[in-house]
Design a protein around this motif. Structure first.
Motif, PDB file in Angstrom:
ATOM      1  N   MET A  73       0.853  -1.067   0.028  1.00 26.41           N
ATOM      2  CA  MET A  73       0.092  -0.017   0.044  1.00 26.41           C
ATOM      3  C   MET A  73       0.934   1.158   0.122  1.00 26.41           C
ATOM      4  O   MET A  73       1.818   1.443   0.810  1.00 26.41           O
ATOM      5  CB  MET A  73      -0.871   0.032   1.146  1.00 26.41           C
ATOM      6  N   PHE A  74       0.300   2.218  -0.989  1.00 25.59           N
ATOM      7  CA  PHE A  74       1.329   3.230  -1.026  1.00 25.59           C
ATOM      8  C   PHE A  74       0.631   4.469  -0.244  1.00 25.59           C
ATOM      9  O   PHE A  74      -0.688   4.630  -0.046  1.00 25.59           O
ATOM     10  CB  PHE A  74       1.515   3.670  -2.331  1.00 25.59           C
ATOM     11  N   SER A  75       1.285   5.529   0.106  1.00 26.35           N
ATOM     12  CA  SER A  75       0.587   6.599   0.956  1.00 26.35           C
ATOM     13  C   SER A  75       0.112   7.640  -0.091  1.00 26.35           C
ATOM     14  O   SER A  75       0.335   7.474  -1.478  1.00 26.35           O
ATOM     15  CB  SER A  75       1.683   7.534   1.612  1.00 26.35           C
ATOM     16  N   PHE A  76      -0.728   8.499   0.327  1.00 23.33           N
ATOM     17  CA  PHE A  76      -1.487   9.455  -0.761  1.00 23.33           C
ATOM     18  C   PHE A  76      -0.403  10.332  -1.533  1.00 23.33           C
ATOM     19  O   PHE A  76      -0.342  10.287  -2.733  1.00 23.33           O
ATOM     20  CB  PHE A  76      -2.268  10.348  -0.045  1.00 23.33           C
ATOM     21  N   THR A  77       0.607  10.700  -0.660  1.00 17.54           N
ATOM     22  CA  THR A  77       1.704  11.543  -1.384  1.00 17.54           C
ATOM     23  C   THR A  77       2.438  10.971  -2.457  1.00 17.54           C
ATOM     24  O   THR A  77       2.745  11.380  -3.528  1.00 17.54           O
ATOM     25  CB  THR A  77       2.461  12.425  -0.503  1.00 17.54           C
ATOM     26  N   SER A  78       2.734   9.823  -1.880  1.00 17.29           N
ATOM     27  CA  SER A  78       3.476   8.622  -3.013  1.00 17.29           C
ATOM     28  C   SER A  78       2.747   8.250  -4.213  1.00 17.29           C
ATOM     29  O   SER A  78       3.316   8.061  -5.549  1.00 17.29           O
ATOM     30  CB  SER A  78       4.248   7.504  -2.362  1.00 17.29           C
ATOM     31  N   PHE A  79       1.391   8.108  -4.218  1.00 17.81           N
ATOM     32  CA  PHE A  79       0.470   7.526  -5.069  1.00 17.81           C
ATOM     33  C   PHE A  79       0.703   8.830  -6.001  1.00 17.81           C
ATOM     34  O   PHE A  79       0.626   8.769  -7.326  1.00 17.81           O
ATOM     35  CB  PHE A  79      -0.585   7.317  -4.684  1.00 17.81           C
ATOM     36  N   VAL A  80       0.359  10.163  -5.409  1.00 17.62           N
ATOM     37  CA  VAL A  80       0.323  11.237  -6.381  1.00 17.62           C
ATOM     38  C   VAL A  80       1.470  11.407  -7.186  1.00 17.62           C
ATOM     39  O   VAL A  80       1.248  11.856  -8.543  1.00 17.62           O
ATOM     40  CB  VAL A  80      -0.090  12.634  -5.627  1.00 17.62           C
ATOM     41  N   TYR A  81       2.729  11.521  -6.644  1.00 20.72           N
ATOM     42  CA  TYR A  81       3.870  11.727  -7.267  1.00 20.72           C
ATOM     43  C   TYR A  81       4.180  10.726  -8.353  1.00 20.72           C
ATOM     44  O   TYR A  81       4.520  10.963  -9.282  1.00 20.72           O
ATOM     45  CB  TYR A  81       5.063  11.727  -6.309  1.00 20.72           C
ATOM     46  N   ARG A  82       4.053   9.299  -8.173  1.00 21.06           N
ATOM     47  CA  ARG A  82       3.919   8.692  -8.969  1.00 21.06           C
ATOM     48  C   ARG A  82       3.224   8.397 -10.207  1.00 21.06           C
ATOM     49  O   ARG A  82       3.406   8.192 -11.305  1.00 21.06           O
ATOM     50  CB  ARG A  82       3.804   7.053  -8.353  1.00 21.06           C
ATOM     51  N   LYS A  83       1.854   8.598 -10.022  1.00 24.32           N
ATOM     52  CA  LYS A  83       0.927   8.939 -11.074  1.00 24.32           C
ATOM     53  C   LYS A  83       1.094  10.010 -11.850  1.00 24.32           C
ATOM     54  O   LYS A  83       0.969  10.179 -13.217  1.00 24.32           O
ATOM     55  CB  LYS A  83      -0.276   8.888 -10.401  1.00 24.32           C
ATOM     56  N   ALA A  84       1.243  11.071 -11.282  1.00 27.45           N
ATOM     57  CA  ALA A  84       1.333  12.550 -11.776  1.00 27.45           C
ATOM     58  C   ALA A  84       2.590  12.867 -12.382  1.00 27.45           C
ATOM     59  O   ALA A  84       2.736  13.452 -13.493  1.00 27.45           O
ATOM     60  CB  ALA A  84       0.961  13.526 -10.975  1.00 27.45           C
ATOM     61  N   LEU A  85       3.922  12.394 -11.708  1.00 31.44           N
ATOM     62  CA  LEU A  85       5.108  12.661 -12.455  1.00 31.44           C
ATOM     63  C   LEU A  85       6.171  11.345 -12.660  1.00 31.44           C
ATOM     64  O   LEU A  85       7.109  11.824 -13.269  1.00 31.44           O
ATOM     65  CB  LEU A  85       5.802  13.588 -11.219  1.00 31.44           C
ATOM     66  N   GLY A  86       5.538  10.310 -12.122  1.00 25.26           N
ATOM     67  CA  GLY A  86       6.490   9.029 -12.617  1.00 25.26           C
ATOM     68  C   GLY A  86       7.746   9.148 -11.571  1.00 25.26           C
ATOM     69  O   GLY A  86       8.624   8.450 -12.128  1.00 25.26           O
ATOM     70  N   LEU A  87       7.444   9.717 -10.478  1.00 27.42           N
ATOM     71  CA  LEU A  87       8.468   9.965  -9.699  1.00 27.42           C
ATOM     72  C   LEU A  87       8.106   9.034  -8.548  1.00 27.42           C
ATOM     73  O   LEU A  87       7.305   9.295  -7.819  1.00 27.42           O
ATOM     74  CB  LEU A  87       8.689  11.282  -8.991  1.00 27.42           C
ATOM     75  N   GLU A  88       9.170   8.091  -8.131  1.00 23.71           N
ATOM     76  CA  GLU A  88       9.259   7.433  -6.816  1.00 23.71           C
ATOM     77  C   GLU A  88       9.756   8.169  -5.754  1.00 23.71           C
ATOM     78  O   GLU A  88      10.975   8.275  -5.619  1.00 23.71           O
ATOM     79  CB  GLU A  88       9.768   6.091  -7.114  1.00 23.71           C
ATOM     80  N   ILE A  89       8.926   8.320  -4.681  1.00 24.60           N
ATOM     81  CA  ILE A  89       9.606   9.139  -3.617  1.00 24.60           C
ATOM     82  C   ILE A  89       9.416   8.321  -2.509  1.00 24.60           C
ATOM     83  O   ILE A  89      10.015   8.842  -1.173  1.00 24.60           O
ATOM     84  CB  ILE A  89       8.596  10.440  -3.105  1.00 24.60           C
ATOM     85  N   GLY A  90       9.138   7.202  -2.266  1.00 18.96           N
ATOM     86  CA  GLY A  90       8.917   6.363  -1.002  1.00 18.96           C
ATOM     87  C   GLY A  90       7.723   6.144  -0.451  1.00 18.96           C
ATOM     88  O   GLY A  90       7.016   7.316  -0.756  1.00 18.96           O
ATOM     89  N   ARG A  91       7.295   5.322   0.249  1.00 20.14           N
ATOM     90  CA  ARG A  91       5.898   5.230   0.953  1.00 20.14           C
ATOM     91  C   ARG A  91       5.817   5.857   2.020  1.00 20.14           C
ATOM     92  O   ARG A  91       4.970   6.543   2.390  1.00 20.14           O
ATOM     93  CB  ARG A  91       5.385   3.651   0.816  1.00 20.14           C
ATOM     94  N   SER A  92       6.748   5.680   2.823  1.00 20.34           N
ATOM     95  CA  SER A  92       6.935   6.154   4.363  1.00 20.34           C
ATOM     96  C   SER A  92       7.118   7.662   4.215  1.00 20.34           C
ATOM     97  O   SER A  92       7.910   7.920   3.513  1.00 20.34           O
ATOM     98  CB  SER A  92       7.868   5.509   5.399  1.00 20.34           C
ATOM     99  N   THR A  93       6.782   8.265   5.389  1.00 19.61           N
ATOM    100  CA  THR A  93       7.224   9.746   5.550  1.00 19.61           C
ATOM    101  C   THR A  93       8.900   9.992   5.746  1.00 19.61           C
ATOM    102  O   THR A  93       9.295  10.859   5.074  1.00 19.61           O
ATOM    103  CB  THR A  93       6.705  10.185   7.131  1.00 19.61           C
ATOM    104  N   TYR A  94       9.423   8.836   6.059  1.00 17.00           N
ATOM    105  CA  TYR A  94      10.743   9.170   6.413  1.00 17.00           C
ATOM    106  C   TYR A  94      11.530   8.803   5.122  1.00 17.00           C
ATOM    107  O   TYR A  94      12.588   9.721   4.787  1.00 17.00           O
ATOM    108  CB  TYR A  94      11.356   8.165   7.652  1.00 17.00           C
ATOM    109  N   ASP A  95      10.942   7.854   4.212  1.00 16.22           N
ATOM    110  CA  ASP A  95      11.477   7.797   2.946  1.00 16.22           C
ATOM    111  C   ASP A  95      11.430   9.211   2.098  1.00 16.22           C
ATOM    112  O   ASP A  95      12.197   9.654   1.159  1.00 16.22           O
ATOM    113  CB  ASP A  95      10.817   6.866   2.234  1.00 16.22           C
ATOM    114  N   GLN A  96      10.310   9.663   2.208  1.00 18.72           N
ATOM    115  CA  GLN A  96       9.895  10.982   1.405  1.00 18.72           C
ATOM    116  C   GLN A  96      10.721  12.145   2.042  1.00 18.72           C
ATOM    117  O   GLN A  96      11.367  12.917   1.113  1.00 18.72           O
ATOM    118  CB  GLN A  96       8.404  11.206   1.735  1.00 18.72           C
ATOM    119  N   MET A  97      10.979  12.105   3.185  1.00 23.74           N
ATOM    120  CA  MET A  97      11.934  13.068   3.949  1.00 23.74           C
ATOM    121  C   MET A  97      13.307  13.100   3.371  1.00 23.74           C
ATOM    122  O   MET A  97      13.956  14.088   3.081  1.00 23.74           O
ATOM    123  CB  MET A  97      11.765  13.144   5.343  1.00 23.74           C
ATOM    124  N   ALA A  98      13.527  11.876   3.402  1.00 27.64           N
ATOM    125  CA  ALA A  98      15.068  11.534   2.754  1.00 27.64           C
ATOM    126  C   ALA A  98      15.645  11.708   1.468  1.00 27.64           C
ATOM    127  O   ALA A  98      16.606  12.104   0.998  1.00 27.64           O
ATOM    128  CB  ALA A  98      15.627  10.207   3.481  1.00 27.64           C
TER     129      ALA A  98
END
Length: 86
Positions: free
Chosen positions: A1-26
């Motif tokens: 399961m992906f977070s809302f923010t990672s889902f949006v970035y993946r679908k809209a921009l094709g960018l993987e930012i990580g699922r967890s808050t800490y992955d996204q922050m890093a």
């Protein structure tokens, strides 16, 4: 399961930012929240919640399945900082 923010970035921009808050922050670059641009993430309370800034002092937040996704004013909220990926 992906977070809302990672889902949006993946679908809209094709960018993987990580699922967890800490992955996204890093994986992004932090800036003061008052320098955020539309599409940047806003970090609150050390990482919960993480929302997407949409501009004009507004954010989009996926609160829960009962409330759903909402655009909210930042009038009552003060992010710790913002993250950008550009």
């Amino acid at each position: 399961m992906f977070s809302f923010t990672s889902f949006v970035y993946r679908k809209a921009l094709g960018l993987e930012i990580g699922r967890s808050t800490y992955d996204q922050m890093a994986s992004g670059h932090s800036i003061p929240y008052n320098q955020a641009q539309p599409g940047d993430l806003l970090i609150f309370d050390g990482g919960s919640p993480v929302v997407i800034y949409v501009g004009n002092n507004k954010m989009i937040n996926a609160q829960n399945s009962s409330v759903g996704t909402k655009i909210q004013d930042l009038i009552y909220w003060k992010p710790d900082y913002a993250i950008f990926y550009w």
